[in-house]
Write an enzyme that holds these catalytic residues in place. Sequence first.
Site, PDB file in Angstrom:
ATOM      1  N   GLU A  52       0.835  -1.207   0.000  1.00 11.90           N
ATOM      2  CA  GLU A  52       0.000   0.000   0.000  1.00 11.90           C
ATOM      3  C   GLU A  52       0.865   1.252   0.000  1.00 11.90           C
ATOM      4  O   GLU A  52       0.591   2.229  -0.696  1.00 11.90           O
ATOM      5  CB  GLU A  52      -0.904   0.023   1.247  1.00 11.90           C
ATOM      6  CG  GLU A  52      -1.932  -1.094   1.312  1.00 11.90           C
ATOM      7  CD  GLU A  52      -1.407  -2.356   1.985  1.00 11.90           C
ATOM      8  OE1 GLU A  52      -0.182  -2.628   1.918  1.00 11.90           O
ATOM      9  OE2 GLU A  52      -2.217  -3.089   2.571  1.00 11.90           O
TER      10      GLU A  52
ATOM     11  N   CYS B 282      -0.166   1.371   7.098  1.00 14.01           N
ATOM     12  CA  CYS B 282      -0.730   1.631   5.765  1.00 14.01           C
ATOM     13  C   CYS B 282      -2.085   2.326   5.863  1.00 14.01           C
ATOM     14  O   CYS B 282      -2.435   3.138   5.010  1.00 14.01           O
ATOM     15  CB  CYS B 282      -0.830   0.335   4.974  1.00 14.01           C
ATOM     16  SG  CYS B 282       0.806  -0.278   4.536  1.00 14.01           S
TER      17      CYS B 282
HETATM   18  N1  THU Z   1       2.267  -6.393   4.082  1.00 16.05           N
HETATM   19  C1  THU Z   1       1.802  -5.517   3.143  1.00 16.05           C
HETATM   20  O1  THU Z   1       2.385  -5.377   2.053  1.00 16.05           O
HETATM   21  N2  THU Z   1       0.691  -4.813   3.434  1.00 16.05           N
HETATM   22  C2  THU Z   1       0.023  -4.863   4.620  1.00 16.05           C
HETATM   23  O2  THU Z   1      -0.914  -4.107   4.827  1.00 16.05           O
HETATM   24  C3  THU Z   1       0.397  -5.856   5.620  1.00 16.05           C
HETATM   25  C4  THU Z   1       1.654  -6.600   5.364  1.00 16.05           C
HETATM   26  C5  THU Z   1       3.491  -7.162   3.793  1.00 16.05           C
HETATM   27  C6  THU Z   1       4.678  -6.750   4.614  1.00 16.05           C
HETATM   28  C7  THU Z   1       5.514  -8.016   4.591  1.00 16.05           C
HETATM   29  O3  THU Z   1       6.320  -8.006   3.422  1.00 16.05           O
HETATM   30  C8  THU Z   1       4.489  -9.129   4.450  1.00 16.05           C
HETATM   31  O4  THU Z   1       3.290  -8.515   4.040  1.00 16.05           O
HETATM   32  C9  THU Z   1       4.256  -9.903   5.729  1.00 16.05           C
HETATM   33  O5  THU Z   1       3.997  -9.060   6.786  1.00 16.05           O
END
Ligand code: THU
Length: 139
Positions: free
Chosen positions: A59, A94
């Site tokens: 995000e 996010c």
């Molecule tokens: N992650 C995201 O990209 N967006 C979120 O809102 C939650 C988590 C990613 C971060 C990390 O690379 C993986 O998901 C596991 O936490």
Amino acid sequence: MESSAEFKKLLSACQEAKDRAYCPYSNFRVGCALITERGEMFTGCNVENASYGLTICAERTVITKAVSEGHRKFKAIAVGTDIPDSFAGPCGACRQFILEFGECEIFFVKPDLTYMKFPFEQLLPMGFGPKTLDTNQNS
Ligand code: THU
């Protein structure tokens, strides 16, 4: 929005963006897509780091891409994961990032492109945003 061709593109774009996720540590792929108020589409993915705390979520990647290209108003943002049977919402950081740029439609998307619409008002109840700063009597 939801009956438009643009919206269908948004759903598939967030799932396709997962293919570019750099997540060797968690193996948890996240893809994001947003449509600006003028109809441009941006995509982003999570980018992890060996220093784990430096990881950037999908995000924040997509919003940073859009803002750095001059776009600050968004119609919709969609978040896609590989989870087949439930929807995953954005992390707290996010949610704060989305709040910064004001009202927009938020969708969580499964791999089969089924989705749920999430109310913007529930994103961050009593959230601290730009309007909060405006209320400061000392500024
Ligand atoms: N992650 C995201 O990209 N967006 C979120 O809102 C939650 C988590 C990613 C971060 C990390 O690379 C993986 O998901 C596991 O936490």
